[in-house]
Design a protein around this motif. Structure first.
Motif, mmCIF file in Angstrom:
data_model
loop_
_atom_site.group_PDB
_atom_site.id
_atom_site.type_symbol
_atom_site.label_atom_id
_atom_site.label_comp_id
_atom_site.label_asym_id
_atom_site.label_seq_id
_atom_site.Cartn_x
_atom_site.Cartn_y
_atom_site.Cartn_z
ATOM 1 N N MET A 1 4.232 -22.474 8.055
ATOM 2 C CA MET A 1 5.148 -21.213 8.302
ATOM 3 C C MET A 1 4.898 -19.953 7.959
ATOM 4 O O MET A 1 3.982 -19.852 6.963
ATOM 5 C CB MET A 1 6.550 -21.478 7.599
ATOM 6 N N ILE A 2 4.714 -18.920 8.887
ATOM 7 C CA ILE A 2 4.189 -17.529 8.592
ATOM 8 C C ILE A 2 5.200 -16.979 7.642
ATOM 9 O O ILE A 2 6.334 -16.482 8.166
ATOM 10 C CB ILE A 2 3.753 -16.739 9.920
ATOM 11 N N THR A 3 4.679 -16.507 6.616
ATOM 12 C CA THR A 3 5.608 -15.581 5.587
ATOM 13 C C THR A 3 5.741 -13.833 6.269
ATOM 14 O O THR A 3 4.589 -13.560 6.949
ATOM 15 C CB THR A 3 5.259 -15.668 4.306
ATOM 16 N N GLN A 4 6.447 -13.076 5.767
ATOM 17 C CA GLN A 4 6.378 -11.699 6.020
ATOM 18 C C GLN A 4 5.092 -11.253 5.418
ATOM 19 O O GLN A 4 4.504 -10.316 6.232
ATOM 20 C CB GLN A 4 7.561 -11.108 5.511
ATOM 21 N N ASN A 5 4.769 -11.599 4.063
ATOM 22 C CA ASN A 5 3.608 -10.802 3.675
ATOM 23 C C ASN A 5 2.248 -11.254 4.434
ATOM 24 O O ASN A 5 1.363 -10.397 4.642
ATOM 25 C CB ASN A 5 3.330 -11.158 2.202
ATOM 26 N N THR A 6 2.160 -12.565 5.072
ATOM 27 C CA THR A 6 1.174 -13.059 6.010
ATOM 28 C C THR A 6 0.996 -12.022 7.110
ATOM 29 O O THR A 6 0.047 -11.698 7.573
ATOM 30 C CB THR A 6 1.310 -14.522 6.297
ATOM 31 N N ARG A 7 1.999 -11.773 7.747
ATOM 32 C CA ARG A 7 2.295 -10.876 8.776
ATOM 33 C C ARG A 7 1.911 -9.575 8.729
ATOM 34 O O ARG A 7 0.892 -8.923 9.410
ATOM 35 C CB ARG A 7 3.737 -10.929 9.605
ATOM 36 N N LEU A 8 2.128 -8.985 7.405
ATOM 37 C CA LEU A 8 1.569 -7.630 7.027
ATOM 38 C C LEU A 8 0.266 -7.529 6.889
ATOM 39 O O LEU A 8 -0.594 -6.699 7.436
ATOM 40 C CB LEU A 8 2.300 -7.209 5.696
ATOM 41 N N THR A 9 -0.539 -8.600 6.292
ATOM 42 C CA THR A 9 -1.878 -8.905 6.099
ATOM 43 C C THR A 9 -2.693 -8.831 7.540
ATOM 44 O O THR A 9 -3.496 -8.377 7.608
ATOM 45 C CB THR A 9 -2.092 -10.040 5.300
ATOM 46 N N GLY A 10 -1.927 -9.557 8.189
ATOM 47 C CA GLY A 10 -2.490 -9.807 9.819
ATOM 48 C C GLY A 10 -2.491 -8.454 10.446
ATOM 49 O O GLY A 10 -3.341 -8.020 11.186
ATOM 50 N N ILE A 11 -1.418 -7.551 10.383
ATOM 51 C CA ILE A 11 -1.257 -6.254 10.901
ATOM 52 C C ILE A 11 -2.479 -5.541 10.311
ATOM 53 O O ILE A 11 -3.174 -4.902 11.074
ATOM 54 C CB ILE A 11 0.021 -5.746 10.589
ATOM 55 N N LEU A 12 -2.789 -5.442 9.315
ATOM 56 C CA LEU A 12 -3.732 -4.655 8.530
ATOM 57 C C LEU A 12 -5.165 -4.934 9.130
ATOM 58 O O LEU A 12 -6.004 -4.326 9.202
ATOM 59 C CB LEU A 12 -3.557 -4.620 7.044
ATOM 60 N N LEU A 13 -5.408 -6.461 8.854
ATOM 61 C CA LEU A 13 -6.440 -6.791 9.348
ATOM 62 C C LEU A 13 -6.871 -6.582 10.988
ATOM 63 O O LEU A 13 -8.039 -6.439 11.377
ATOM 64 C CB LEU A 13 -6.852 -8.428 9.095
ATOM 65 N N THR A 14 -5.694 -6.849 11.791
ATOM 66 C CA THR A 14 -5.943 -6.421 13.009
ATOM 67 C C THR A 14 -6.281 -5.107 13.383
ATOM 68 O O THR A 14 -7.399 -4.754 14.191
ATOM 69 C CB THR A 14 -4.597 -6.747 13.777
ATOM 70 N N VAL A 15 -5.762 -4.076 12.573
ATOM 71 C CA VAL A 15 -5.936 -2.861 12.702
ATOM 72 C C VAL A 15 -7.407 -2.398 12.414
ATOM 73 O O VAL A 15 -8.164 -1.758 13.048
ATOM 74 C CB VAL A 15 -5.209 -1.747 11.817
ATOM 75 N N ALA A 16 -7.953 -3.069 11.142
ATOM 76 C CA ALA A 16 -9.258 -2.926 10.727
ATOM 77 C C ALA A 16 -10.341 -3.456 11.657
ATOM 78 O O ALA A 16 -11.149 -2.942 12.138
ATOM 79 C CB ALA A 16 -9.637 -3.598 9.334
ATOM 80 N N ILE A 17 -9.782 -4.484 12.381
ATOM 81 C CA ILE A 17 -10.765 -5.284 13.328
ATOM 82 C C ILE A 17 -11.157 -4.481 14.723
ATOM 83 O O ILE A 17 -11.965 -4.073 15.128
ATOM 84 C CB ILE A 17 -10.370 -6.625 13.708
#
Length: 96
Positions: free
Chosen positions: A1-17
């Motif tokens: 299951m994807i947690t809320q903190n995992t999604r926030l990390t994903g958002i930050l990584l996506t922006v950086a990439i």
């Protein structure tokens, strides 16, 4: 299951990439010519879009409304990005 903190990390990584793509392209060609302001604006647009979608996912319970709101947010991002890139609407933010 994807947690809320995992999604926030994903958002930050996506922006950086996504921001690394024009940065790397600038190393190999003169066709891409971004300055610091361009990176700041693009990063802000991407980050705000991601965080707004995250807010929708956390607060809206009905899947249809979630999809519609996130779709509207992404459409706004695309329209603003296109306007800043080529000025299709001729607004003052595009320098027209």
């Amino acid at each position: 299951m994807i947690t809320q903190n995992t999604r926030l990390t994903g958002i930050l990584l996506t922006v950086a990439i996504l921001l690394s793509i024009p940065f790397l392209a600038m190393q190999f060609t003169n066709e891409v010519n971004w300055n610091l302001f361009d990176f700041i604006v693009a990063g802000t647009l991407l980050l705000v879009t991601g965080l707004m979608c995250e807010l929708v996912l956390r607060t809206v319970r009905k899947p249809k409304y979630r999809l519609a709101l996130c779709g509207a947010i992404l459409l706004a991002l695309v329209l603003i990005w296109i306007e800043l890139a080529v000025g299709i609407f001729g607004s003052p933010i595009a320098g027209s």
